[in-house]
Design an enzyme around this catalytic site. Sequence first.
Site, PDB file in Angstrom:
ATOM      1  N   ASN A   1      -5.598   5.401  -3.209  1.00  0.00           N
ATOM      2  CA  ASN A   1      -5.946   4.295  -1.924  1.00  0.00           C
ATOM      3  C   ASN A   1      -5.565   4.631  -0.576  1.00  0.00           C
ATOM      4  O   ASN A   1      -4.898   4.210   0.223  1.00  0.00           O
ATOM      5  CB  ASN A   1      -5.041   3.172  -2.043  1.00  0.00           C
ATOM      6  CG  ASN A   1      -3.701   3.343  -2.414  1.00  0.00           C
ATOM      7  OD1 ASN A   1      -3.163   4.337  -2.103  1.00  0.00           O
ATOM      8  ND2 ASN A   1      -2.825   2.267  -2.584  1.00  0.00           N
TER       9      ASN A   1
ATOM     10  N   HIS B   1      -0.212   5.955   2.457  1.00  0.00           N
ATOM     11  CA  HIS B   1       1.331   5.527   2.215  1.00  0.00           C
ATOM     12  C   HIS B   1       1.843   5.028   3.330  1.00  0.00           C
ATOM     13  O   HIS B   1       1.721   5.680   4.655  1.00  0.00           O
ATOM     14  CB  HIS B   1       2.021   6.456   1.348  1.00  0.00           C
ATOM     15  CG  HIS B   1       3.438   5.984   1.560  1.00  0.00           C
ATOM     16  ND1 HIS B   1       4.055   5.512   0.514  1.00  0.00           N
ATOM     17  CD2 HIS B   1       4.731   6.245   2.445  1.00  0.00           C
ATOM     18  CE1 HIS B   1       5.367   5.101   0.910  1.00  0.00           C
ATOM     19  NE2 HIS B   1       5.669   5.732   2.120  1.00  0.00           N
TER      20      HIS B   1
HETATM   21  P1  ADP Z   1       1.950   0.330  -1.383  1.00  0.00           P
HETATM   22  O1  ADP Z   1       1.589   1.799  -1.390  1.00  0.00           O
HETATM   23  O2  ADP Z   1       0.926  -0.480  -1.163  1.00  0.00           O
HETATM   24  O3  ADP Z   1       3.302   0.215  -0.889  1.00  0.00           O
HETATM   25  P2  ADP Z   1       3.259   0.377  -4.154  1.00  0.00           P
HETATM   26  O4  ADP Z   1       4.574   0.639  -3.301  1.00  0.00           O
HETATM   27  O5  ADP Z   1       3.498  -0.762  -4.991  1.00  0.00           O
HETATM   28  O6  ADP Z   1       2.088   0.173  -3.310  1.00  0.00           O
HETATM   29  O7  ADP Z   1       2.662   1.530  -5.031  1.00  0.00           O
HETATM   30  C1  ADP Z   1       2.537   2.767  -4.567  1.00  0.00           C
HETATM   31  C2  ADP Z   1       1.700   3.781  -4.887  1.00  0.00           C
HETATM   32  O8  ADP Z   1       1.461   3.564  -6.351  1.00  0.00           O
HETATM   33  C3  ADP Z   1       0.386   2.797  -4.286  1.00  0.00           C
HETATM   34  O9  ADP Z   1      -0.059   3.093  -2.995  1.00  0.00           O
HETATM   35  C4  ADP Z   1      -0.706   3.310  -5.184  1.00  0.00           C
HETATM   36  O10 ADP Z   1      -1.162   4.768  -4.988  1.00  0.00           O
HETATM   37  C5  ADP Z   1      -0.143   3.693  -6.630  1.00  0.00           C
HETATM   38  N1  ADP Z   1      -0.297   2.272  -7.452  1.00  0.00           N
HETATM   39  C6  ADP Z   1       0.568   1.031  -7.346  1.00  0.00           C
HETATM   40  N2  ADP Z   1       0.046   0.288  -8.145  1.00  0.00           N
HETATM   41  C7  ADP Z   1      -0.839   0.864  -8.868  1.00  0.00           C
HETATM   42  C8  ADP Z   1      -1.435   0.488 -10.242  1.00  0.00           C
HETATM   43  N3  ADP Z   1      -1.469  -0.710 -10.706  1.00  0.00           N
HETATM   44  N4  ADP Z   1      -2.321   1.414 -10.984  1.00  0.00           N
HETATM   45  C9  ADP Z   1      -2.174   2.909 -10.447  1.00  0.00           C
HETATM   46  N5  ADP Z   1      -1.579   3.159  -9.430  1.00  0.00           N
HETATM   47  C10 ADP Z   1      -1.085   2.186  -8.607  1.00  0.00           C
HETATM   48 MG    MG Z   2       5.334   1.294  -1.445  1.00  0.00          MG
END
Ligand code: ADP
Ligand code: MG
Length: 140
Positions: free
Chosen positions: A114, A117
């Site tokens: 995605n 970060h």
């Molecule tokens: P964010 O980056 O939006 O803060 P999180 O901290 O929940 O999201 O998750 C850290 C990273 O882990 C995400 O940016 C993504 O790259 C990965 N991730 C999160 N949820 C999933 C999932 N369900 N399956 C695979 N990878 C995930």
């Molecule tokens: Mg996060």
Amino acid sequence: MAVERTLSIIKPDATARNQTGAVNALIEKTGLRIIAQKRVRWSKAQAEKFYEVHKARPFYSDLVGFMTSGPIVVQVLEGENAIQVYRDVMGATDPAKAAPGTIRRELAESIERNSVHGSDSAANAAIEIALNFKPEEIVG
Ligand code: ADP
Ligand code: MG
């Protein structure tokens, strides 16, 4: 509001597709300043430490593998309300659920790949910046 700093990472899926400049254009459009930036490749130990809070999650080992699969660009962003401003322009974790105009909606590939970060709190921003930069590398 206060001037804050947040840690940003341009992830391997984005560096692989030459999207560093496209991400930076969306960051700078918000008014945030990129006050430190370097392209690095994390070791497995660095990625494990950075994402320690997600250790119990089912995606943890895949995430560590992904984040060490290629170069990343680590950055410090500075500005009014920087942590929330950056979270807003990043968009939802899942690009399919992210609002139009956000980095993840416009540039990212999947919920894991995605593209970016951003720190989620002032306390975590301080920890994450200290893990990735020496004070003299940050020129505000
Ligand atoms: P964010 O980056 O939006 O803060 P999180 O901290 O929940 O999201 O998750 C850290 C990273 O882990 C995400 O940016 C993504 O790259 C990965 N991730 C999160 N949820 C999933 C999932 N369900 N399956 C695979 N990878 C995930
Ligand atoms: Mg996060």
